[in-house]
Design a protein around this motif. Structure first.
Motif, PDB file in Angstrom:
ATOM      1  N   ILE A 262       2.128 -10.234  -8.813  1.00 36.59           N
ATOM      2  CA  ILE A 262       2.181  -8.770  -8.928  1.00 36.59           C
ATOM      3  C   ILE A 262       0.897  -8.296  -9.607  1.00 36.59           C
ATOM      4  CG2 ILE A 262       4.681  -8.362  -8.924  1.00 36.59           C
ATOM      5  CD1 ILE A 262       4.664  -8.562 -11.956  1.00 36.59           C
ATOM      6  N   LYS A 263       0.381  -7.144  -9.159  1.00 34.32           N
ATOM      7  CA  LYS A 263      -0.837  -6.570  -9.744  1.00 34.32           C
ATOM      8  C   LYS A 263      -0.747  -5.049  -9.723  1.00 34.32           C
ATOM      9  CE  LYS A 263      -3.046 -10.438 -10.470  1.00 34.32           C
ATOM     10  NZ  LYS A 263      -3.714 -11.168  -9.412  1.00 34.32           N
ATOM     11  N   TRP A 264      -1.055  -4.416 -10.865  1.00 36.22           N
ATOM     12  CA  TRP A 264      -1.119  -2.957 -10.929  1.00 36.22           C
ATOM     13  C   TRP A 264      -2.410  -2.466 -10.291  1.00 36.22           C
ATOM     14  CZ3 TRP A 264       2.938  -0.078 -12.057  1.00 36.22           C
ATOM     15  CH2 TRP A 264       3.939  -0.577 -12.887  1.00 36.22           C
ATOM     16  N   ASN A 265      -2.324  -1.325  -9.631  1.00 35.35           N
ATOM     17  CA  ASN A 265      -3.516  -0.653  -9.113  1.00 35.35           C
ATOM     18  C   ASN A 265      -4.363  -0.209 -10.308  1.00 35.35           C
ATOM     19  OD1 ASN A 265      -5.390   1.176  -8.026  1.00 35.35           O
ATOM     20  ND2 ASN A 265      -3.963   1.898  -6.482  1.00 35.35           N
ATOM     21  N   PRO A 266      -5.652  -0.620 -10.391  1.00 39.71           N
ATOM     22  CA  PRO A 266      -6.463  -0.246 -11.564  1.00 39.71           C
ATOM     23  C   PRO A 266      -6.745   1.241 -11.673  1.00 39.71           C
ATOM     24  CG  PRO A 266      -7.816  -1.321  -9.895  1.00 39.71           C
ATOM     25  CD  PRO A 266      -6.397  -1.448  -9.435  1.00 39.71           C
ATOM     26  N   PHE A 267      -6.503   2.005 -10.588  1.00 42.20           N
ATOM     27  CA  PHE A 267      -6.797   3.439 -10.590  1.00 42.20           C
ATOM     28  C   PHE A 267      -5.545   4.313 -10.516  1.00 42.20           C
ATOM     29  CE2 PHE A 267     -10.173   1.206  -8.108  1.00 42.20           C
ATOM     30  CZ  PHE A 267     -11.064   1.104  -9.167  1.00 42.20           C
ATOM     31  N   ASN A 268      -4.373   3.685 -10.567  1.00 47.63           N
ATOM     32  CA  ASN A 268      -3.119   4.438 -10.518  1.00 47.63           C
ATOM     33  C   ASN A 268      -2.061   3.654 -11.293  1.00 47.63           C
ATOM     34  OD1 ASN A 268      -0.780   5.823  -9.948  1.00 47.63           O
ATOM     35  ND2 ASN A 268      -1.048   5.834  -7.731  1.00 47.63           N
ATOM     36  N   ASP A 269      -1.705   4.140 -12.462  1.00 50.17           N
ATOM     37  CA  ASP A 269      -0.758   3.431 -13.327  1.00 50.17           C
ATOM     38  C   ASP A 269       0.662   3.428 -12.780  1.00 50.17           C
ATOM     39  OD1 ASP A 269      -2.735   2.751 -15.067  1.00 50.17           O
ATOM     40  OD2 ASP A 269      -2.303   4.326 -16.534  1.00 50.17           O
ATOM     41  N   TYR A 270       0.910   4.158 -11.703  1.00 47.70           N
ATOM     42  CA  TYR A 270       2.255   4.214 -11.118  1.00 47.70           C
ATOM     43  C   TYR A 270       2.322   3.485  -9.775  1.00 47.70           C
ATOM     44  CZ  TYR A 270       2.833   7.822 -14.648  1.00 47.70           C
ATOM     45  OH  TYR A 270       2.884   8.502 -15.841  1.00 47.70           O
ATOM     46  N   CYS A 271       1.331   2.658  -9.493  1.00 51.83           N
ATOM     47  CA  CYS A 271       1.281   1.940  -8.220  1.00 51.83           C
ATOM     48  C   CYS A 271       1.099   0.452  -8.483  1.00 51.83           C
ATOM     49  CB  CYS A 271       0.128   2.482  -7.362  1.00 51.83           C
ATOM     50  SG  CYS A 271      -0.071   1.645  -5.774  1.00 51.83           S
ATOM     51  N   ILE A 272       1.971  -0.376  -7.912  1.00 53.59           N
ATOM     52  CA  ILE A 272       1.918  -1.827  -8.123  1.00 53.59           C
ATOM     53  C   ILE A 272       2.119  -2.534  -6.790  1.00 53.59           C
ATOM     54  CG2 ILE A 272       4.399  -1.998  -8.692  1.00 53.59           C
ATOM     55  CD1 ILE A 272       3.612  -4.204 -10.724  1.00 53.59           C
ATOM     56  N   ALA A 273       1.380  -3.635  -6.597  1.00 56.53           N
ATOM     57  CA  ALA A 273       1.502  -4.446  -5.389  1.00 56.53           C
ATOM     58  C   ALA A 273       2.186  -5.763  -5.732  1.00 56.53           C
ATOM     59  CB  ALA A 273       0.125  -4.707  -4.783  1.00 56.53           C
ATOM     60  N   SER A 274       2.943  -6.292  -4.775  1.00 55.62           N
ATOM     61  CA  SER A 274       3.626  -7.576  -4.962  1.00 55.62           C
ATOM     62  C   SER A 274       3.517  -8.381  -3.668  1.00 55.62           C
ATOM     63  CB  SER A 274       5.097  -7.365  -5.334  1.00 55.62           C
ATOM     64  OG  SER A 274       5.787  -6.671  -4.303  1.00 55.62           O
ATOM     65  N   CYS A 275       3.505  -9.704  -3.803  1.00 50.71           N
ATOM     66  CA  CYS A 275       3.493 -10.567  -2.625  1.00 50.71           C
ATOM     67  C   CYS A 275       4.590 -11.611  -2.777  1.00 50.71           C
ATOM     68  CB  CYS A 275       2.132 -11.219  -2.423  1.00 50.71           C
ATOM     69  SG  CYS A 275       1.629 -12.331  -3.744  1.00 50.71           S
ATOM     70  N   SER A 276       5.004 -12.196  -1.658  1.00 55.83           N
ATOM     71  CA  SER A 276       6.237 -12.971  -1.680  1.00 55.83           C
ATOM     72  C   SER A 276       6.206 -14.128  -0.696  1.00 55.83           C
ATOM     73  CB  SER A 276       7.421 -12.040  -1.366  1.00 55.83           C
ATOM     74  OG  SER A 276       8.593 -12.765  -1.080  1.00 55.83           O
ATOM     75  N   GLU A 277       7.214 -14.989  -0.849  1.00 53.66           N
ATOM     76  CA  GLU A 277       7.420 -16.084   0.100  1.00 53.66           C
ATOM     77  C   GLU A 277       7.860 -15.577   1.475  1.00 53.66           C
ATOM     78  OE1 GLU A 277      10.201 -18.716  -1.711  1.00 53.66           O
ATOM     79  OE2 GLU A 277       8.727 -19.648  -3.044  1.00 53.66           O
ATOM     80  N   ASP A 278       8.251 -14.296   1.570  1.00 52.12           N
ATOM     81  CA  ASP A 278       8.683 -13.750   2.871  1.00 52.12           C
ATOM     82  C   ASP A 278       7.502 -13.330   3.761  1.00 52.12           C
ATOM     83  OD1 ASP A 278       7.770 -11.373   1.815  1.00 52.12           O
ATOM     84  OD2 ASP A 278       9.739 -10.450   1.572  1.00 52.12           O
ATOM     85  N   THR A 279       6.277 -13.735   3.379  1.00 51.10           N
ATOM     86  CA  THR A 279       5.006 -13.534   4.108  1.00 51.10           C
ATOM     87  C   THR A 279       4.477 -12.102   4.055  1.00 51.10           C
ATOM     88  OG1 THR A 279       5.860 -12.987   6.329  1.00 51.10           O
ATOM     89  CG2 THR A 279       5.729 -15.332   5.754  1.00 51.10           C
TER      90      THR A 279
END
Length: 492
Positions: free
Chosen positions: A110-127
């Motif tokens: 998981i990583k927060w968007n450095p320019f938007n404190d309310y936006c986060i990205a996640s990646c998974s085993e589901d590709t």
């Protein structure tokens, strides 16, 4: 009578005129404002307790932090989920606290968007990679519908990184050995085609790191190679295949034109290596640390040039100072704790407490206790005023480029004039990073007193800045007046 045992000081071997070796005892002191940096763990009331931290064996940090929220990947039955807590929501965490739970497989990064404190990205085993919009007041009910869903990888996605200067540009890498670049500035909710796919790797990518302006990025791979690539084109610039060092993590050291990697030596000792960014044929230096087996996570602070090394399963954190000249890496000291860390989150500079001279803050994941422990790295100073020398201009939360500008081939870097460099890198003076509208009210008298003192310190600092500005304005007015007075004389 026992005599006190004095520590041995470093010595220097010289030869006299007759050729006899003489030993001269000289203490090797090095002047550094960060020589006495110490780690200060948060009190129990300021920790996050009862968090079901993931038991995944992936060598990631499992935690992401910004000045408003803390996100941590959690253990759950069926699918994958992570928890998003307000940064001020310390103490015991409710076991039924709502989660972000839209993945069908375990969440790996998981990583927060450095320019938007309310936006986060996640990646998974589901590709898939999913990008989420967090509500203004946090996650109050289970979040299952992402803002964007990225479908392009054929196997589980293990790592994601936001571009450091361009808005809404995301890099992802998976067990299909591909690195994909995504543009989130498009109307589709489900994005199936990345803007570029990079296929230089022959095995799983273990880590990824950008330089300051994001024009290049480095990777380590399970095939033992370190690669330096162009971000726009994906062209391979440099490749290292060192037989004496098996790298697992890599960091680009800001504008020093160097890389640091952590990994193991040929004798399976944990090791760090420093590389010249323009020549990866051989490392500049290699340093063996110990014989432990946990992966070393490196963290670099480009403002103070300090490198922190935290081992998975260790309780200690070593820290060093990096310089552009030999000996390049200077050991400072280490923070010791009996609590082993599974992963680490790092607070951006704009979220630190400048009134206590805090220069770095970790969030340690202690799985055995279900605990997240904030750990502040502090420069001891007697004065309570703002210490400008340890807080230079730092990365802003405003992007230097739009996604469209970056995709058109524009790079805003520090290779041009200094005025352009300061603007392009979007750097801004550091602040305490607190939004008063979102801060929870103080619960105790001590918290109230602490917040009062912080506000007083901020007011004092702003007054000092205003006074400096007034003095500068007067100086400029005098210069203009002198120029005007000198013009008639020169014309005569």
């Amino acid at each position: 009578m026992l005599l006190p045992s004095w520590p041995l000081l470093p010595c220097k071997e010289i030869s006299d005129l007759s050729g006899t070796n003489l030993m001269t005892w000289r203490p090797q002191y090095r002047s550094s404002k960060f020589r006495h940096v110490f780690g200060k763990a948060a009190t129990k009331e300021s920790c996050y307790d009862g968090v079901p931290i993931t038991r995944s064996v992936q060598d990631n940090n499992f935690c992401a932090v910004n000045p408003r929220f803390l996100a941590v990947i959690t253990e759950c039955a069926g699918g994958g989920a992570f928890l998003v807590l307000s940064i001020h929501h310390t103490g015991k965490v409710d076991p039924t606290h709502p989660r972000v739970s839209g993945h069908r497989g375990n969440v790996l990064d998981i990583k927060w968007n450095p320019f938007n404190d309310y936006c986060i990205a996640s990646c998974s085993e589901d590709t898939t990679v999913k990008v989420w919009e967090i509500p203004l007041h946090g996650v109050l009910k289970n979040l299952t519908t992402p803002w964007k869903e990225l479908q392009g990888h054929s196997r589980r996605v293990g790592l994601i990184e936001w571009h450091p200067t361009a808005n809404n540009i995301l890099f992802s890498t998976a067990y299909d050995y591909q690195v994909m670049i995504w543009n989130l500035d498009c109307p589709e909710q489900v994005i199936k085609n990345p803007v570029r796919t990079i296929s230089h790797h022959t095995d799983v990518v273990l880590s990824m790191s950008f330089n300051t302006d994001g024009s290049q990025f480095a990777t380590t791979c399970k095939d033992r190679k370190i690669r330096l690539m162009e971000s726009h084109s994906g062209n391979l610039l440099q490749e290292a295949n060192c037989k004496t060092h098996k790298a697992s993590k890599v960091l680009v050291l800001g504008n020093l034109k160097k890389l640091v990697t952590s990994g193991t030596s040929r004798w399976n000792e944990r090791q760090i290596a420093l590389w010249d960014q323009d020549d990866l044929s051989v490392p500049l230096l290699e340093e063996n640390l110990d014989g432990s087996s946990g992966v070393l996570f490196p963290f670099y602070d480009p403002d103070t040039h300090m490198l922190y090394l935290a081992g998975k399963g260790d309780g200690n954190i070593r820290y060093y100072e990096i310089s552009s000249e030999k000996p390049y890496i200077q050991y400072l000291t280490e923070y010791r704790s009996h609590l082993p860390q599974k992963g680490m989150g790092v607070m951006p500079k704009r979220g630190l407490d400048v009134s206590s001279c805090e220069v770095f803050r970790f969030y340690k994941l202690v799985t055995i206790k279900g605990l997240i422990e904030p750990l502040s790295m502090i420069v001891p100073r007697r004065s309570e005023s703002y210490q400008e020398d340890i807080y230079p201009m730092t990365a802003s939360n405003r992007p230097a480029l739009t996604a469209e500008e970056w995709l058109s081939g524009i790079d805003k870097d520090g290779k041009q004039d200094s005025a352009r460099s300061q603007d392009d890198r979007s750097r801004t003076p550091l602040s305490n990073g607190e939004d008063l509208a979102l801060c929870s009210p103080p619960r105790t008298e001590n918290e109230l007193r602490l917040k009062f003192h912080k506000q007083q310190e901020e007011i004092r600092r702003l007054r000092e800045l205003l006074n400096q500005r007034d003095v500068r304005i007067k100086q400029l007015e005098l210069e203009i007046k002198n120029i005007k007075n000198s013009q008639p004389q020169s014309s005569l």
